[in-house]
Design an enzyme around this catalytic site. Structure first.
Site, PDB file in Angstrom:
ATOM      1  N   ASP A   1     -22.989  39.006   7.524  1.00 19.54           N
ATOM      2  CA  ASP A   1     -22.205  38.635   8.725  1.00 19.54           C
ATOM      3  C   ASP A   1     -21.796  37.157   8.814  1.00 19.54           C
ATOM      4  O   ASP A   1     -21.918  36.536   9.897  1.00 19.54           O
ATOM      5  CB  ASP A   1     -23.000  38.999  10.002  1.00 19.54           C
ATOM      6  CG  ASP A   1     -23.243  40.502  10.143  1.00 19.54           C
ATOM      7  OD1 ASP A   1     -22.819  41.257   9.259  1.00 19.54           O
ATOM      8  OD2 ASP A   1     -23.872  40.899  11.151  1.00 19.54           O
TER       9      ASP A   1
ATOM     10  N   ASP B   1     -19.966  42.596  10.653  1.00 21.94           N
ATOM     11  CA  ASP B   1     -20.133  43.194  11.975  1.00 21.94           C
ATOM     12  C   ASP B   1     -18.727  43.594  12.446  1.00 21.94           C
ATOM     13  O   ASP B   1     -17.793  42.770  12.384  1.00 21.94           O
ATOM     14  CB  ASP B   1     -20.759  42.126  12.901  1.00 21.94           C
ATOM     15  CG  ASP B   1     -21.620  42.708  14.013  1.00 21.94           C
ATOM     16  OD1 ASP B   1     -22.354  43.686  13.773  1.00 21.94           O
ATOM     17  OD2 ASP B   1     -21.567  42.151  15.138  1.00 21.94           O
TER      18      ASP B   1
ATOM     19  N   HIS C   1     -16.981  45.795  15.398  1.00 18.38           N
ATOM     20  CA  HIS C   1     -17.083  46.621  16.603  1.00 18.38           C
ATOM     21  C   HIS C   1     -15.719  47.030  17.149  1.00 18.38           C
ATOM     22  O   HIS C   1     -14.792  46.209  17.183  1.00 18.38           O
ATOM     23  CB  HIS C   1     -17.787  45.832  17.716  1.00 18.38           C
ATOM     24  CG  HIS C   1     -19.176  45.399  17.377  1.00 18.38           C
ATOM     25  ND1 HIS C   1     -20.149  46.258  16.930  1.00 18.38           N
ATOM     26  CD2 HIS C   1     -19.774  44.174  17.441  1.00 18.38           C
ATOM     27  CE1 HIS C   1     -21.278  45.589  16.740  1.00 18.38           C
ATOM     28  NE2 HIS C   1     -21.079  44.317  17.027  1.00 18.38           N
TER      29      HIS C   1
ATOM     30  N   HIS D   1     -17.147  47.964  22.920  1.00 17.14           N
ATOM     31  CA  HIS D   1     -18.419  48.392  22.321  1.00 17.14           C
ATOM     32  C   HIS D   1     -19.551  48.287  23.343  1.00 17.14           C
ATOM     33  O   HIS D   1     -19.577  47.360  24.170  1.00 17.14           O
ATOM     34  CB  HIS D   1     -18.723  47.529  21.080  1.00 17.14           C
ATOM     35  CG  HIS D   1     -19.843  48.048  20.245  1.00 17.14           C
ATOM     36  ND1 HIS D   1     -21.094  47.488  20.266  1.00 17.14           N
ATOM     37  CD2 HIS D   1     -19.896  49.074  19.377  1.00 17.14           C
ATOM     38  CE1 HIS D   1     -21.876  48.168  19.433  1.00 17.14           C
ATOM     39  NE2 HIS D   1     -21.169  49.127  18.873  1.00 17.14           N
TER      40      HIS D   1
ATOM     41  N   HIS E   1     -17.623  40.288  20.642  1.00 11.66           N
ATOM     42  CA  HIS E   1     -17.600  39.584  19.344  1.00 11.66           C
ATOM     43  C   HIS E   1     -17.243  40.555  18.229  1.00 11.66           C
ATOM     44  O   HIS E   1     -17.450  41.759  18.362  1.00 11.66           O
ATOM     45  CB  HIS E   1     -18.973  38.943  19.058  1.00 11.66           C
ATOM     46  CG  HIS E   1     -20.047  39.973  18.843  1.00 11.66           C
ATOM     47  ND1 HIS E   1     -20.683  40.596  19.890  1.00 11.66           N
ATOM     48  CD2 HIS E   1     -20.561  40.512  17.716  1.00 11.66           C
ATOM     49  CE1 HIS E   1     -21.558  41.472  19.414  1.00 11.66           C
ATOM     50  NE2 HIS E   1     -21.501  41.450  18.094  1.00 11.66           N
TER      51      HIS E   1
ATOM     52  N   LYS F   1     -20.410  47.486   9.737  1.00 11.60           N
ATOM     53  CA  LYS F   1     -21.430  48.124  10.576  1.00 11.60           C
ATOM     54  C   LYS F   1     -21.162  47.826  12.039  1.00 11.60           C
ATOM     55  O   LYS F   1     -20.478  46.856  12.357  1.00 11.60           O
ATOM     56  CB  LYS F   1     -22.826  47.636  10.175  1.00 11.60           C
ATOM     57  CG  LYS F   1     -22.972  46.138  10.362  1.00 11.60           C
ATOM     58  CD  LYS F   1     -24.267  45.629   9.799  1.00 11.60           C
ATOM     59  CE  LYS F   1     -24.400  44.155  10.028  1.00 11.60           C
ATOM     60  NZ  LYS F   1     -24.319  43.725  11.431  1.00 11.60           N
TER      61      LYS F   1
ATOM     62  N   CYS G   1     -29.357  40.216  12.757  1.00 16.31           N
ATOM     63  CA  CYS G   1     -28.928  41.080  11.655  1.00 16.31           C
ATOM     64  C   CYS G   1     -29.679  40.789  10.363  1.00 16.31           C
ATOM     65  O   CYS G   1     -29.998  41.706   9.603  1.00 16.31           O
ATOM     66  CB  CYS G   1     -27.422  40.990  11.470  1.00 16.31           C
ATOM     67  SG  CYS G   1     -26.572  41.803  12.857  1.00 16.31           S
TER      68      CYS G   1
HETATM   69  C1  VGL Z   1     -25.450  40.020  15.270  1.00 11.69           C
HETATM   70  C2  VGL Z   1     -25.822  40.115  17.514  1.00 11.69           C
HETATM   71  C3  VGL Z   1     -24.835  41.069  17.659  1.00 11.69           C
HETATM   72  C4  VGL Z   1     -25.812  39.407  13.963  1.00 11.69           C
HETATM   73  C5  VGL Z   1     -24.458  40.979  15.382  1.00 11.69           C
HETATM   74  O1  VGL Z   1     -24.985  39.430  13.018  1.00 11.69           O
HETATM   75  O2  VGL Z   1     -26.946  38.897  13.853  1.00 11.69           O
HETATM   76  N1  VGL Z   1     -26.144  39.612  16.335  1.00 11.69           N
HETATM   77  N2  VGL Z   1     -24.175  41.490  16.583  1.00 11.69           N
HETATM   78 ZN    ZN Z   2     -22.529  42.709  16.832  1.00  9.76          ZN
END
Ligand code: VGL
Ligand code: ZN
Length: 206
Positions: A8, A46, A48, A52, A81, A106, A151
């Site tokens: 990510d 990431d 979404h 979401h 995000h 994901k 993550c």
């Molecule tokens: C993440 C919060 C929400 C991450 C992703 O990549 O750590 N954290 N979505």
């Molecule tokens: Zn996320």
């Protein structure tokens, strides 16, 4: 066989992004150096849909970083995000993704979040990564990226459960740190059997 897993490294997790991780962009040059030393480089993203379930804006009266109960337990509510196709969801512009062999997306199911690259947050819906790695004969992961306490942590814990050897490259990760979550993540990862290493150690070894 070893793989470098880059979790990510997206604009929204870097300074100026919607869910900025302090100094998140500092991992980019470190990862770019490491990439040259791995035969297998894999990325997660990431990703979404609008509205979401993990977004505070999807829940009336809730604000970012509130925690709600859902089927699978606690869910932290985040600022919107990494919306599919947005600039925030794109990789950091300086991240070298040319050599990436897989971009695993994901968090694309509206009603379930997915921190781990292996399982969604219900801890039972697989993303396919475990089988992908096994089929390719990859046994050892070097994990980098964002965020160390979400993550990255869940990816590391699941990787160990799935039987992979896991090394966390400490200078190639950064965390959000909600109420001490970063130190807790470190302890959980090392308690589960993850090793800590650094880019310096790796670059001098190869
Ligand atoms: C993440 C919060 C929400 C991450 C992703 O990549 O750590 N954290 N979505
Ligand atoms: Zn996320």
């Amino acid at each position: 066989m070893n793989a470098l897993l880059v979790v990510d490294v997206q604009n929204d997790f870097c300074p100026g992004g919607a869910l900025a991780v302090p100094d998140g962009d500092r991992v980019v040059p470190v990862i770019n150096r490491l990439i040259e030393h791995f035969e297998v480089v894999l990325n997660t993203q990431d990703w979404h849909p609008d509205g979401h379930h993990s977004f505070a804006s999807s829940h009336e009266g809730k604000k970012p970083f509130d925690v709600i109960q859902v089927d699978y337990g606690d869910q932290v509510l985040w600022p919107d995000h990494c919306v599919q196709g947005s600039k925030g969801a794109a990789f950091h512009p300086d991240l070298n993704i040319n050599a990436s062999q897989l971009v695993l997306r994901k968090g694309f199911r509206k009603s379930i979040d997915s921190y781990s690259a292996f399982f969604e947050n219900d801890q039972s819906t697989p993303t396919g990564l475990g089988e992908y790695l096994r089929e390719r004969g990859i046994t050892t992961l070097y994990v980098t990226g964002l965020a160390a306490d979400f993550c990255v942590k869940w990816t590391v814990l699941d990787a160990i459960k799935e039987g992979f050897r896991v090394n966390v490259v400490e200078d190639a990760v950064r965390g959000i740190d909600l109420d001490g979550s970063l130190e807790q993540a470190r302890q959980e990862m090392s308690g589960a059997g993850a090793r800590e290493t650094s880019s310096e150690t790796l670059l001098h070894r190869v």
